[in-house]
Motif scaffolding. Structure first.
Motif, short mmCIF file in Angstrom:
data_model
loop_
_atom_site.label_atom_id
_atom_site.label_comp_id
_atom_site.label_asym_id
_atom_site.label_seq_id
_atom_site.Cartn_x
_atom_site.Cartn_y
_atom_site.Cartn_z
N LEU A 152 39.77 30.30 37.31
CA LEU A 152 39.06 31.35 38.04
C LEU A 152 38.20 32.09 37.02
CD1 LEU A 152 38.57 33.18 40.56
CD2 LEU A 152 40.50 34.55 39.77
N ILE A 154 35.78 35.16 36.22
CA ILE A 154 35.36 36.49 36.69
C ILE A 154 34.24 36.95 35.78
CG2 ILE A 154 36.08 38.84 37.18
CD1 ILE A 154 38.94 37.84 37.43
N ALA A 180 37.57 39.51 43.08
CA ALA A 180 38.77 38.85 42.56
C ALA A 180 39.97 39.33 43.37
CB ALA A 180 38.95 39.18 41.08
N LEU A 185 44.06 35.07 41.73
CA LEU A 185 44.53 35.34 40.37
C LEU A 185 45.84 34.61 40.09
CD1 LEU A 185 43.79 39.17 40.13
CD2 LEU A 185 42.67 37.37 38.82
N VAL A 191 42.56 32.13 33.95
CA VAL A 191 41.58 33.11 34.40
C VAL A 191 40.69 33.46 33.21
CG1 VAL A 191 41.19 35.41 35.34
CG2 VAL A 191 43.14 34.05 36.14
#
Length: 206
Positions: A152, A154, A180, A185, A191
């Protein structure tokens, strides 16, 4: 709180300082469970429909006479006790599954998740993440070099090339800090947060 910097070659670089108020909190499993369940419930739509005894196809004729048959009395075949009868409390498309979570609880839960990710080494900082063209192949190659298969990202601002390049990768998602969510998460193995996004997260969750 120090978070390791991940370089484009897949090596861990110098640590980046992050706010302990956001990235060094105790893990509250019950609270995290509550906000994840609430997030999933709020994403549900009422798409189930069942019929009550008024809506099922039936005749209003009494199945048999009231007395003398030895069987239990019955008035209509639409009774919920009968096979093919209507449901007593049927599901309807207007059903509301939403759950309310207070803002303070949500922020505390998100801080708990970020802190646990940092402790487990699943959270890393990157200087930035860009691709020269909107090509999935380019981004997939970059993640392969970095040793990432489920990630993920961000970032402070999702540029068009990065968004288009990530769209066809099944285990990759690119979002801004405000998008998010707790489920993502937890779901992704890794991440990655850009330095500029770290500041935005700290500002949102203080």
């Amino acid at each position: 709180m120090e978070i390791k910097l991940l370089t484009e070659s897949g090596q861990l670089g110098a640590a980046v300082q992050a706010s302990p108020e956001v990235f060094e909190r105790d893990y509250n499993e019950a609270l995290v469970h509550q906000i994840v369940v609430a997030y999933q419930a709020n994403a549900r739509s009422g798409n189930r429909k069942q019929k009550d005894r008024e809506e099922v196809k039936h005749t209003t004729k009494k199945p048999w006479r009231q007395k003398g048959t030895g069987r239990a009395r019955a008035g209509m075949t639409s009774s919920p006790l009968w096979r093919g009868g209507g449901r007593i409390f049927p599901n309807s498309p207007e059903e509301n599954f939403s759950q309310k979570v207070n803002r303070k609880m949500y922020r505390a839960g998100m801080r708990s998740i970020y802190s646990q990710l940092a402790r487990e080494g699943r959270l890393n900082v990157v200087d930035g993440l860009t691709v020269e063209a909107p090509k999935t192949k380019l981004l997939a190659k970059k993640f392969k070099v970095m040793g990432l298969d489920s990630v993920l990202v961000i970032t402070d601002a999702v540029d068009e090339n990065l968004f288009l390049a990530s769209r066809n990768l099944p285990n990759v998602s690119v979002v801004e800090p405000r998008h998010a969510d707790p489920l993502s998460l937890i779901h992704y193995k890794k991440v990655l947060v850009t330095k500029a996004a770290i500041a935005q997260i700290e500002e949102m969750l203080k």
